[in-house]
Design an enzyme around this catalytic site. Structure first.
Site, PDB file in Angstrom:
ATOM      1  N   ASN A  82       0.837  -1.203   0.000  1.00 49.40           N
ATOM      2  CA  ASN A  82       0.000   0.000   0.000  1.00 49.40           C
ATOM      3  C   ASN A  82       0.868   1.248   0.000  1.00 49.40           C
ATOM      4  O   ASN A  82       2.023   1.223   0.434  1.00 49.40           O
ATOM      5  CB  ASN A  82      -0.942   0.015   1.203  1.00 49.40           C
ATOM      6  CG  ASN A  82      -0.225   0.229   2.521  1.00 49.40           C
ATOM      7  OD1 ASN A  82       0.313  -0.715   3.090  1.00 49.40           O
ATOM      8  ND2 ASN A  82      -0.213   1.450   3.021  1.00 49.40           N
ATOM      9  N   CYS A  83       0.300   2.333  -0.521  1.00 47.85           N
ATOM     10  CA  CYS A  83       0.950   3.640  -0.446  1.00 47.85           C
ATOM     11  C   CYS A  83       0.108   4.507   0.480  1.00 47.85           C
ATOM     12  O   CYS A  83      -0.569   3.993   1.365  1.00 47.85           O
ATOM     13  CB  CYS A  83       1.099   4.252  -1.831  1.00 47.85           C
ATOM     14  SG  CYS A  83      -0.467   4.489  -2.694  1.00 47.85           S
ATOM     15  N   MET A  84       0.112   5.813   0.293  1.00 45.81           N
ATOM     16  CA  MET A  84      -0.600   6.693   1.219  1.00 45.81           C
ATOM     17  C   MET A  84      -2.116   6.601   1.093  1.00 45.81           C
ATOM     18  O   MET A  84      -2.840   6.838   2.051  1.00 45.81           O
ATOM     19  CB  MET A  84      -0.156   8.147   1.019  1.00 45.81           C
ATOM     20  CG  MET A  84       1.270   8.416   1.462  1.00 45.81           C
ATOM     21  SD  MET A  84       1.620  10.178   1.590  1.00 45.81           S
ATOM     22  CE  MET A  84       1.285  10.722  -0.087  1.00 45.81           C
ATOM     23  N   THR A  85      -2.601   6.241  -0.102  1.00 43.51           N
ATOM     24  CA  THR A  85      -4.057   6.235  -0.303  1.00 43.51           C
ATOM     25  C   THR A  85      -4.576   4.956  -0.949  1.00 43.51           C
ATOM     26  O   THR A  85      -5.780   4.728  -0.955  1.00 43.51           O
ATOM     27  CB  THR A  85      -4.484   7.415  -1.203  1.00 43.51           C
ATOM     28  OG1 THR A  85      -3.828   7.306  -2.474  1.00 43.51           O
ATOM     29  CG2 THR A  85      -4.134   8.749  -0.553  1.00 43.51           C
ATOM     30  N   ARG A  86      -3.699   4.136  -1.506  1.00 43.55           N
ATOM     31  CA  ARG A  86      -4.153   2.998  -2.307  1.00 43.55           C
ATOM     32  C   ARG A  86      -3.641   1.662  -1.763  1.00 43.55           C
ATOM     33  O   ARG A  86      -2.487   1.552  -1.339  1.00 43.55           O
ATOM     34  CB  ARG A  86      -3.669   3.139  -3.759  1.00 43.55           C
ATOM     35  CG  ARG A  86      -4.086   4.425  -4.426  1.00 43.55           C
ATOM     36  CD  ARG A  86      -3.510   4.504  -5.833  1.00 43.55           C
ATOM     37  NE  ARG A  86      -3.816   5.791  -6.463  1.00 43.55           N
ATOM     38  CZ  ARG A  86      -3.495   6.100  -7.713  1.00 43.55           C
ATOM     39  NH1 ARG A  86      -2.856   5.216  -8.469  1.00 43.55           N
ATOM     40  NH2 ARG A  86      -3.816   7.283  -8.205  1.00 43.55           N
TER      41      ARG A  86
END
Length: 479
Positions: free
Chosen positions: A26-30
């Site tokens: 995961n990244c910051m939003t996804r």
């Protein structure tokens, strides 16, 4: 279940279930999911899930769930899959809930096993998990640094010359320092992974201890001594403790900070608190501990000489057998940071050399035991290179007596290293013959002498006292 857990399960269903997932990150939003078969993904169902803000098709299926929420969703998906974030999922069941239950049971058994082993063994495992991934970098950087040192000596002696050689030495030293100068950052990242924190935050705390950008005019004062705080003070011991505390604070903040501002507030507050504590508390206190530890160990080796060398060389093999040798890894690294070399490692390496000598004696003494000799064919060559586990668990330990005589051989070799003194290694990782290029201060002959004596000691004691009639005459690996 929480809304994030429900969202995680709905996403799993829409992408084809656990069996269609290879790994999750995961990244910051996804939440980014690598799938095995894209045809199994129901994109319309995925987009219609409450809480999904969007879906992006790329090399991974990218499900937009928003900041804050993404950490909790990805974490629950990881738990259901039975694989840590970023690691390949092992497909054990077509029903991911059943898979999760099986994984939970496995985790329970592992936890109970850890409880039985005790907290000390758990600590050793943690240390190993932090530093073992760094060993290839230690080896590579150490060997390149060793080549640079040899070339520098040849330049100084006038045996080689040329601007290109000087440039090459400079480049090699830059590569070496790429590992050693930033070890605190690498340690912080790995420690964060081990403690379940954000790796980047762990790296920042490690980098904080380097005190980058400070000069003589704007030094930070050690509040305990009044003297200027030194870059790297406290070493990796301080970094590990700081990152452990960071992991606790970050996890608690994730639980109480609203999802909408979690990505901004949690890392900021975490770094603010731990950064201040690291600079003003952990670095000074860990500095006292690490300095004292290195001083004491070097003193024991220097003063004890032959006796200390024998004890370390003789008892290191049982420590390897029990997995306790990992507790020396931070000590080796601190010794290298402070003095440029670890004087403990060459002595400890004699344990493996004693085992090689014992194995050679078994090869000669047990000619009729074809099973044993076949095992030795595979285990002995790598034993010379310092990889001792095949000999420990495949030969000497099952036989019993050869393990004891191998320890004696290691002790004798350690006594030689301790008696000669000042034989250090500039990096950790290799042992046996493989450690030779990393020996510091041109003490190669001293190290070779220790190896040969350990080989001989292990051979002689095993040949005369380390076998039984059953070993010599049977065709099985046993006594």
């Amino acid at each position: 279940m929480t809304k994030e857990q429900i969202l995680a399960e709905h996403i799993i269903d829409a992408v084809g279930g656990i069996d269609n997932m290879d790994n999750i990150i995961n990244c910051m939003t996804r939440v980014r999911i690598k799938v095995l078969d894209e045809d199994k993904i129901d994109y319309e169902q995925l987009k219609s899930i409450k809480g999904v803000m969007g879906v992006v098709k790329d090399d991974r299926v990218q499900v937009v769930v928003g900041p804050g929420t993404v950490n909790k969703v990805a974490s629950h998906m990881s738990e259901l899959s039975g694989a840590p974030l970023g690691e390949t999922i092992k497909h054990k069941s077509k029903d991911y809930r059943a898979n999760a239950e099986a994984q939970a049971q496995a985790n329970k058994s592992e936890f109970q096993s850890k409880q039985k082993r005790g907290k000390f063994n758990k600590l050793l495992k943690t240390i190993a998990n932090i530093f073992i991934p760094l060993i290839p970098a230690f080896i590579g950087a150490g060997l390149i640094g060793g080549i640079a040192a040899v070339l520098s000596n040849l330049l100084a002696a006038g045996q080689i010359s040329g601007e290109w050689v000087t440039q090459l030495v400079t480049v090699f030293n830059v590569i070496k320092d790429g590992m050693l100068a930033y070890l605190a950052i690498f340690t912080g990242i790995n420690a964060a992974k081990e403690f379940g924190a954000t790796p980047g935050l762990g790296g920042v705390i490690g980098g904080t201890t380097l005190l980058t950008g400070l000069t003589d005019k704007n030094m930070i004062t050690n509040i305990f001594t009044g003297e200027p705080l030194q870059p790297g003070q406290g070493g990796i011991i301080g970094v590990i403790f700081a990152v452990w505390l960071l992991s606790i604070i970050e996890k608690r903040l994730h639980k109480i900070v609203p999802n909408s501002i979690d990505i901004i507030v949690t890392p900021t507050i975490t770094l603010f608190i731990i950064g201040l504590l690291t600079i003003f508390i952990f670095m000074p206190l860990a500095g006292f501990v690490s300095d004292g530890l290195v001083t004491v160990i070097n003193g024991i080796i220097d003063i004890g000489g032959v006796f200390s060398g024998f004890i370390i060389g003789a008892f290191f093999l049982p420590l390897v057998m029990l997995g306790l040798h990992h507790m020396f890894t931070p000590i080796h690294i601190e010794m290298i940071n402070q003095t440029g070399a670890t004087y403990l490692l060459p002595i400890a390496a004699m344990a493996g050399a004693g085992q090689v000598g014992a194995a050679l004696a078994l090869w000669v003494r047990c000619r009729k035991n074809t099973t044993l000799r076949d095992t030795l064919k595979g285990a002995l060559p790598v034993g010379f290179l310092g990889i001792g586990e095949p000999l420990i668990y495949g030969v000497t330990l099952p036989l019993g007596k050869p393990f004891i005589t191998a320890c004696i051989g290691g002790g004798i070799g350690g006594a030689v290293i301790g008696g000669i003194g000042h034989i250090g290694a500039t990096a950790i990782g290799p042992s046996g013959i493989s450690l030779l290029p990393l020996i510091s201060d041109h003490m190669y002959l001293g190290y070779i002498a220790g190896l040969l004596v350990a080989y001989a000691g292990g051979f002689i004691f095993t040949y005369f006292f380390g076998t039984t009639k059953a070993m010599r005459e049977s065709d099985t690996l046993g006594d």
